[in-house]
Design a protein around this motif. Sequence first.
Motif, PDB file in Angstrom:
ATOM      1  N   ILE A  35       0.850  -1.176   0.000  1.00  0.00           N
ATOM      2  CA  ILE A  35       0.000   0.000   0.000  1.00  0.00           C
ATOM      3  C   ILE A  35       0.893   1.235   0.000  1.00  0.00           C
ATOM      4  O   ILE A  35       1.801   1.347   0.826  1.00  0.00           O
TER       5      ILE A  35
ATOM      6  N   THR B 199       0.948   5.226   0.546  1.00  0.00           N
ATOM      7  CA  THR B 199       0.082   6.124   1.300  1.00  0.00           C
ATOM      8  C   THR B 199       0.807   7.376   1.789  1.00  0.00           C
ATOM      9  O   THR B 199       2.024   7.369   1.934  1.00  0.00           O
TER      10      THR B 199
ATOM     11  N   ARG C 196      -0.510   8.460   4.639  1.00  0.00           N
ATOM     12  CA  ARG C 196      -0.917   8.279   6.037  1.00  0.00           C
ATOM     13  C   ARG C 196      -0.357   6.967   6.599  1.00  0.00           C
ATOM     14  O   ARG C 196      -1.095   6.067   6.968  1.00  0.00           O
ATOM     15  N   PRO C 197       0.961   6.866   6.688  1.00  0.00           N
ATOM     16  CA  PRO C 197       1.542   5.589   7.112  1.00  0.00           C
ATOM     17  C   PRO C 197       1.180   5.201   8.539  1.00  0.00           C
ATOM     18  O   PRO C 197       1.005   4.011   8.820  1.00  0.00           O
TER      19      PRO C 197
ATOM     20  N   GLU D 282      -1.592   5.575  10.286  1.00  0.00           N
ATOM     21  CA  GLU D 282      -2.911   4.920  10.334  1.00  0.00           C
ATOM     22  C   GLU D 282      -2.861   3.547   9.674  1.00  0.00           C
ATOM     23  O   GLU D 282      -3.426   2.578  10.189  1.00  0.00           O
ATOM     24  N   THR D 283      -2.185   3.463   8.549  1.00  0.00           N
ATOM     25  CA  THR D 283      -2.112   2.199   7.809  1.00  0.00           C
ATOM     26  C   THR D 283      -1.317   1.162   8.590  1.00  0.00           C
ATOM     27  O   THR D 283      -1.733   0.002   8.709  1.00  0.00           O
TER      28      THR D 283
ATOM     29  N   PHE E 220      -3.313  -0.189  11.524  1.00  0.00           N
ATOM     30  CA  PHE E 220      -4.329  -1.144  11.070  1.00  0.00           C
ATOM     31  C   PHE E 220      -3.732  -2.542  10.918  1.00  0.00           C
ATOM     32  O   PHE E 220      -4.268  -3.516  11.431  1.00  0.00           O
TER      33      PHE E 220
ATOM     34  N   VAL F 145       4.218  -1.250   3.307  1.00  0.00           N
ATOM     35  CA  VAL F 145       3.536   0.042   3.345  1.00  0.00           C
ATOM     36  C   VAL F 145       4.581   1.078   2.949  1.00  0.00           C
ATOM     37  O   VAL F 145       5.582   1.254   3.641  1.00  0.00           O
TER      38      VAL F 145
ATOM     39  N   GLU G 204      -5.058   6.140  -1.256  1.00  0.00           N
ATOM     40  CA  GLU G 204      -4.029   5.106  -1.159  1.00  0.00           C
ATOM     41  C   GLU G 204      -3.984   4.327  -2.471  1.00  0.00           C
ATOM     42  O   GLU G 204      -5.001   4.158  -3.138  1.00  0.00           O
TER      43      GLU G 204
ATOM     44  N   THR H 239      -3.016   0.665  -4.060  1.00  0.00           N
ATOM     45  CA  THR H 239      -2.715  -0.732  -3.783  1.00  0.00           C
ATOM     46  C   THR H 239      -1.833  -1.248  -4.912  1.00  0.00           C
ATOM     47  O   THR H 239      -2.135  -1.031  -6.086  1.00  0.00           O
TER      48      THR H 239
END
Length: 123
Positions: free
Chosen positions: A10, A12, A14-15, A17-18, A21, A58, A68, A70
């Motif tokens: 992924i 992103t 926003r690492p 948050e990712t 998760f 990520v 994001e 993929t």
Amino acid sequence: MKITTFNPMIVTNRPDETLKFFEQWGFTKKHAPTIKTGSGSEFTDYRLQSEEGFYMDVAAVDKPLPAEVTAIRINVDDFDEAYKWLTEVGYSAYEEIFETEHAKGAMMVGSVGFTIYLVQHIK
């Protein structure tokens, strides 16, 4: 050309948050090299692994993204051969090829609708 690793990735802005998760799913960080491309952009590639042996990456990028992305990370034993084949089937590098002391790679996009992060580790 031989594929040595194949896993999801992924990309992103926003690492945190990712990563949080996937840590909740049991993934832990193995390493996180920061790579600078020739154009001056930078990204950090967080390599994650689950207890069951699954890998996931990520990539934290420093430029705006609408959402994001993929991708599929494909490590190969011969970057140049894989890159040539991908370009022959319609893929092109999103940015220039990067090289570090440990790896050579490129983020590649094609008309098929998915992104490939092509990497060869240098030993």
